[in-house]
Write a protein that holds these residues in place. Structure first.
Motif, short mmCIF file in Angstrom:
data_model
loop_
_atom_site.label_atom_id
_atom_site.label_comp_id
_atom_site.label_asym_id
_atom_site.label_seq_id
_atom_site.Cartn_x
_atom_site.Cartn_y
_atom_site.Cartn_z
N THR A 30 36.30 50.85 -12.46
CA THR A 30 34.92 50.68 -12.38
C THR A 30 34.82 51.64 -10.76
OG1 THR A 30 34.28 49.33 -13.18
CG2 THR A 30 32.76 49.65 -11.99
N TYR A 31 34.08 52.59 -10.55
CA TYR A 31 34.63 52.97 -9.41
C TYR A 31 33.06 52.81 -8.45
CZ TYR A 31 36.88 56.18 -11.18
OH TYR A 31 38.24 56.88 -11.72
N LEU A 68 42.66 46.61 -6.72
CA LEU A 68 41.92 47.20 -6.67
C LEU A 68 42.35 48.52 -5.76
CD1 LEU A 68 40.41 44.57 -3.96
CD2 LEU A 68 39.13 45.36 -6.28
N ASN A 69 41.74 49.75 -5.15
CA ASN A 69 42.10 50.26 -4.02
C ASN A 69 40.85 50.67 -3.35
OD1 ASN A 69 44.33 50.69 -6.45
ND2 ASN A 69 45.42 51.16 -4.14
N VAL A 70 40.91 51.40 -1.64
CA VAL A 70 40.04 51.39 -1.12
C VAL A 70 40.51 52.74 -0.59
CG1 VAL A 70 38.76 50.51 1.01
CG2 VAL A 70 40.01 48.85 -0.35
N ALA A 71 38.99 53.13 -0.42
CA ALA A 71 38.79 54.48 0.57
C ALA A 71 37.59 54.32 1.22
CB ALA A 71 39.58 55.75 -0.38
N THR A 130 37.64 50.71 -5.45
CA THR A 130 38.49 51.91 -7.07
C THR A 130 38.76 50.17 -8.19
OG1 THR A 130 38.30 53.94 -6.20
CG2 THR A 130 39.34 53.07 -8.92
N VAL A 131 38.22 50.02 -9.28
CA VAL A 131 38.91 49.18 -10.04
C VAL A 131 38.88 49.35 -11.44
CG1 VAL A 131 37.82 46.67 -10.91
CG2 VAL A 131 37.16 47.11 -8.48
N ASN A 132 40.65 49.04 -10.57
CA ASN A 132 41.50 49.55 -12.38
C ASN A 132 41.39 48.21 -13.57
OD1 ASN A 132 41.74 52.53 -12.82
ND2 ASN A 132 42.77 52.06 -10.51
N ALA A 133 41.55 48.16 -14.61
CA ALA A 133 41.67 46.98 -15.07
C ALA A 133 42.24 47.25 -16.45
CB ALA A 133 40.47 45.92 -14.81
N LEU A 134 43.01 46.47 -17.26
CA LEU A 134 43.44 46.65 -18.51
C LEU A 134 42.56 45.86 -19.41
CD1 LEU A 134 46.67 44.18 -18.17
CD2 LEU A 134 46.39 46.76 -18.94
N ASP A 135 41.08 45.27 -19.13
CA ASP A 135 40.91 44.84 -20.53
C ASP A 135 39.11 44.78 -19.58
OD1 ASP A 135 40.76 41.67 -19.97
OD2 ASP A 135 42.73 42.06 -21.24
N GLU A 136 38.14 43.84 -20.36
CA GLU A 136 36.72 43.95 -19.99
C GLU A 136 36.38 42.46 -19.83
OE1 GLU A 136 33.64 45.92 -19.70
OE2 GLU A 136 35.23 47.39 -20.55
N ALA A 162 30.75 53.72 -13.69
CA ALA A 162 31.88 52.55 -14.73
C ALA A 162 32.21 53.71 -15.60
CB ALA A 162 31.46 51.50 -15.51
N ALA A 163 33.71 53.31 -15.48
CA ALA A 163 34.53 54.80 -16.41
C ALA A 163 35.31 54.34 -17.71
CB ALA A 163 35.15 55.54 -15.41
N HIS A 164 34.97 54.47 -18.78
CA HIS A 164 36.20 54.10 -19.37
C HIS A 164 37.42 55.47 -20.29
CE1 HIS A 164 34.28 50.43 -19.20
NE2 HIS A 164 33.03 51.86 -19.43
#
Lengths: 460, 205, 203
Positions: A30-31, A68-71, A130-136, A162-164
């Motif tokens: 999710t961005y 988490l990553n930040v730009a 930017t939030v990357n996650a293994l699952d919901e 959101a993106a999947h």
């Protein structure tokens, strides 16, 4: 003058999403674009975030549940109170922003910034988390924390996208995606064959890291007797960071399928799958047309050694196997325009993409739903790398001897384009429709972690 | 905190000043000052560009320059007062190009594939940093080109690139051939001949 | 005819062009590269720039000269720029100069004749800012430009034997052929033939 010394990448200070594609391992991204309320509160919030950022070092304890990553956009740097002379040290295109470069990028007509999603291209988007996650569940927890912190500091979320991953790691047009990432010296040397700089005799070498990470020798440095480093923002911002391009691309799946099935009636035995592959340059499972011209490899594994090790000029100079105008051949032409790739190798990007929206079932009519791809890429020079690809290779075909043909898959800027599928009996594919439409985007700066702390605590 | 660094010119993005653009066509105008030995060398090079067998062939193959010229300016004509009488101590090399494509790609091409050629033309000029790496060479050319932004630049066929013109010229023979015979052919014969033309001409379409 | 190999007539033309080109360094094939650098009157450079900007904003006057491939006007302030690239004792010009450069079809004198006839008003206004043109004599601009001409050392053309008219014709033909190639699948052979004759039937 800054000259090159050590070239070992400082992985502990480089944000983790640049060199490592989480998309392969993580199902959800999710961005979150945030508008900073007050500079001091912005600094406080970023200082907290800096402690949570994942760096590029190998994972010691297995895959974390989320990242988490930040730009930051240029408007973000201004909102955080950075002085003009510091902001002036960033590249001109970053300072102009993606919307400011719209005309050059071909973001006109249906792609124009005034039609973009609210919050993008207006100066309201300051920080991208930017939030990357293994699952919901992991995603839900990370987002809840983030939203609470944003609110607590008086900031505002302006876009939450959101993106999947889709089943089979496909994008919406049905193709496996994300092959052919550049190989970087000291980070991904193992990907050099097919991902590095093509050399004589079929050999390859990895790219100098400064092509993708600021503060390191780039390909100019290695040719320079004085070993000068490429331009970068003022220290410490110019170390271990990079520039990022973020674009939300809507895909009209029904229009693409319809165009292909209509045109295929006149193409080699009505072979729709082959015609689709000709447009893309790879079969749906990812096998390259240039190495598999007649049928896809049944068990293609894009990550396998050598899967990506091919060139165009020798085996397929005139496009009989993979059309000269196929999407992957245009966006990463290797040696397609000759000169052993010397006219293309300065224009590479680390490419990330993640689909958004639900897939359109095969055979279904257009349902009017939003779906597409969040395109993200990293490069040390947006103008030389991302923009050159977009402008010289995708929006116009002249470099490839394709006149003013735009990339067929991307839908072109004007209506009614076409594409030549070369061969003994060439096929003239058209008319092109607006298969892809830009919904918004930003140019961002991805600071090193120490640089992010410096921004957070900048004397205001 | 160090003072702001001057951004390297190759990072400014747009590359070409607006006055130098007409459609797809771009103008470059550059002056450089020639060292003493260049006064002897450049006329030899101009007279016999085949001294650089690859350079002109490479230019041809790169196919993005419509017209280019090099001139050595050793004096300027006198037109009466109030023109100051100027005696030039050194020759000045004038270069202009009428080309298509982005500035960045253009100079990359010069640096990477015309390295010897560029050294032959600009090696006798003051300040020439060498064609490789492209960064300093771009700065060298851009510094002069920016000062000499055209006040007016015209291209007669601003949407046609060199490659398009050359492809169109190649197709012309094929089209003329079918045109001459089109009336005599039955529709089916014509269709077959038309397909043959499209197959033969596919690299130019 | 095989691709790229000229017929006897084309060969003769090319030969003639080549002979002319050897004799005159300002030529490449049938094309001519003209360059003149003329002194600007003291204090007139800004007005000249403004005038050229006005001209630049409208349709180019060169569009009235169908022999012109490319043309440019550039104001040269001085050879001395203060760059680190220059020798310390770089030449000063003492006044500003106007660079005029054009690539066109055919010979110089007839082109300059066309130029002074077709864009007399603009030339009059522009060169009124330069030193040494006889005012109230538009044809004097041609003499003036020749007087201030700088010869080419080397002139390169990618298609030295092709005129502007020819470029325009073959490019339009290419576009039409491509459109017909895409449309062919929906046409009967009769329709295809008719459209070819209609759109590509005239040389």
């Amino acid at each position: 003058m800054t000259t090159a010394t050590a070239t070992t990448l400082d992985l502990a200070d480089i944000q983790g999403d640049i060199l490592r594609a989480y998309g392969n391992a993580y199902a959800s991204t999710t961005y979150v674009f945030v508008r900073i309320g007050d500079a001091t509160a912005g600094g406080a919030w970023l200082a907290g975030l800096a402690d949570q950022i994942t760096n590029a070092e190998p994972w010691a304890d297995g895959k974390p549940g989320s990242h988490l990553n930040v730009a930051l956009t240029c408007a973000g740097l201004t909102a955080l109170g950075l002085p003009d002379d510091v902001i002036g040290s960033f590249s001109a295109e970053f300072r102009a922003g993606m919307a400011g470069r719209a005309e050059r990028l071909g973001d006109i007509g249906r792609n124009a910034p005034d039609r973009w999603d609210d919050g993008l291209g207006t100066g309201a988007a300051h920080v991208l988390v930017t939030v990357n996650a293994l699952d919901e569940p992991h995603l839900g927890r990370a987002l809840a924390d983030l939203r609470a912190e944003v609110a607590r500091h008086g900031h505002e979320i302006v876009v939450e996208q959101a993106a999947h991953t889709l089943p089979g790691s496909r994008e919406h047009f049905g193709f496996a995606d994300g092959f052919a990432q550049p190989a970087i010296e000291g980070a991904t040397d193992d990907r050099a064959a097919g991902g590095g700089v093509p050399l004589r005799g079929g050999r390859w070498r990895p790219f100098a890291p400064g092509e993708f990470i600021l503060g390191y020798p780039d390909e100019d440095t290695t040719l320079d007797p004085e070993r000068r480093l490429p331009s970068a923002p003022t220290d410490p911002l110019g170390r271990n960071g990079t520039y990022m391009v973020w674009r939300k691309l809507h895909q009209d799946v029904a229009a693409f399928r319809d165009t292909i099935s209509t045109a295929a009636r006149h193409f080699e035995d009505g072979d729709e799958a082959k015609l689709r592959a000709k447009v893309v340059g790879r079969w749906e499972n990812g096998s390259p047309l240039v190495t598999h011209p007649d049928a896809p490899a049944t068990d293609f594994d894009g990550a396998a050694a050598g899967a990506n090790d091919f060139r165009y000029h020798g085996p397929d100079q005139h496009g009989a196997k993979c059309p000269i105008g196929a999407h992957v051949r245009r966006s990463n032409p290797r040696d397609s325009i000759g000169w052993e790739g010397r006219l293309t190798y300065r224009h590479r990007i680390i490419r990330r993409g993640m689909p958004y929206g639900d897939p359109l079932p095969v055979g279904a009519a257009d349902d009017g739903e939003e779906r597409g791809l969040v395109f993200a890429c990293f490069n040390a020079s947006i103008s030389r790398q991302f923009e050159a690809i977009q402008v010289q290779w995708l929006n116009d075909g002249n470099v490839f001897g394709l006149g003013h043909d735009a990339d067929f898959l991307m839908g072109g800027i004007a209506e009614g384009g076409s594409m030549v599928v070369q061969g003994e009996c060439p096929f003239y594919l058209g008319p092109q429709k607006p298969f892809v439409t830009v919904r918004g985007g930003e140019y961002l700066f991805v600071p090193g972690i120490a640089a992010l702390r410096a921004i957070a605590t900048w004397p205001r | 905190m160090t003072a702001v660094t001057t951004p390297v010119l190759s990072e400014t993005g747009t590359g070409t000043p607006p006055g130098n653009v007409d459609g797809q066509a771009i103008a470059i105008t550059v002056f450089s000052t020639v060292k003493r030995w260049g006064r002897a060398w450049l006329p030899v090079l101009f007279l016999e560009p085949k001294l650089l067998p690859q350079t002109l062939g490479t230019l041809e193959k790169l196919s993005f320059i419509h017209f280019a010229r090099w001139s050595m300016v050793t004096e300027l004509a006198w037109n009466g007062a109030p023109q100051p009488k100027t005696r030039l101590r050194r020759p000045h090399l004038y270069f202009e190009s009428n080309f298509n494509g982005g500035w960045e790609e253009y100079i990359d091409a010069f640096s990477y594939v015309l390295r010897e050629g560029m050294a032959a033309f600009w090696g006798s000029s003051y300040g020439f940093p060498g064609a490789v790496p492209p960064g300093p060479f771009k700065d060298y050319i851009k510094t002069s080109d920016r000062r000499l932004e055209a006040s007016h630049f015209y291209s007669a066929y601003a949407d046609s690139t060199v490659t398009i013109v050359k492809q169109a010229l190649e197709l012309d023979g094929l089209v003329a051939d079918l045109r001459e015979r089109a009336a005599e052919l039955s529709p089916e014969q014509f269709k077959a001949e038309f397909s043959a033309l499209l197959a033969k001409g596919q690299r130019c379409l | 005819m095989p691709l790229g190999i000229p017929g006897p007539r084309a060969l003769r033309t090319q030969l003639a062009d080549t002979v002319r080109a050897i004799a005159d360094t300002n030529r490449a094939g049938q094309a001519y590269g003209f360059l003149a650098i003329t002194p600007i009157k003291p204090g007139h450079a800004e007005a000249l720039r403004a005038l050229l900007a006005t001209i630049d904003a409208g349709p180019s006057p060169f569009s009235r000269l169908p022999r012109t491939h490319f043309a440019r006007w550039v104001v040269l302030t001085d050879f001395f720029t203060g760059d680190a690239y220059q020798p310390a004792d770089e030449d000063h010009l003492g006044c500003e100069y106007l660079i005029f450069s054009a690539c066109f079809d055919g010979d110089r004198d007839s082109y300059l004749e066309d130029l002074t006839a077709e864009i007399a008003d603009e030339l009059d206004e522009i060169y009124d800012h330069c030193i040494g043109v006889r005012s109230n004599d538009p044809t004097d601009v041609a003499r003036y430009l020749v007087h201030n001409q700088i010869d080419c050392g080397l002139f390169y053309s990618a298609y030295p034997h092709t005129t502007v008219a020819e470029v325009r014709r073959v490019v339009a033909q290419r576009t039409a052929l491509r459109a017909l190639a895409v449309a062919q699948y929906d046409l009967t052979p009769e329709e295809l033939q008719a459209q070819f004759v209609d759109q590509l039937g005239a040389a």
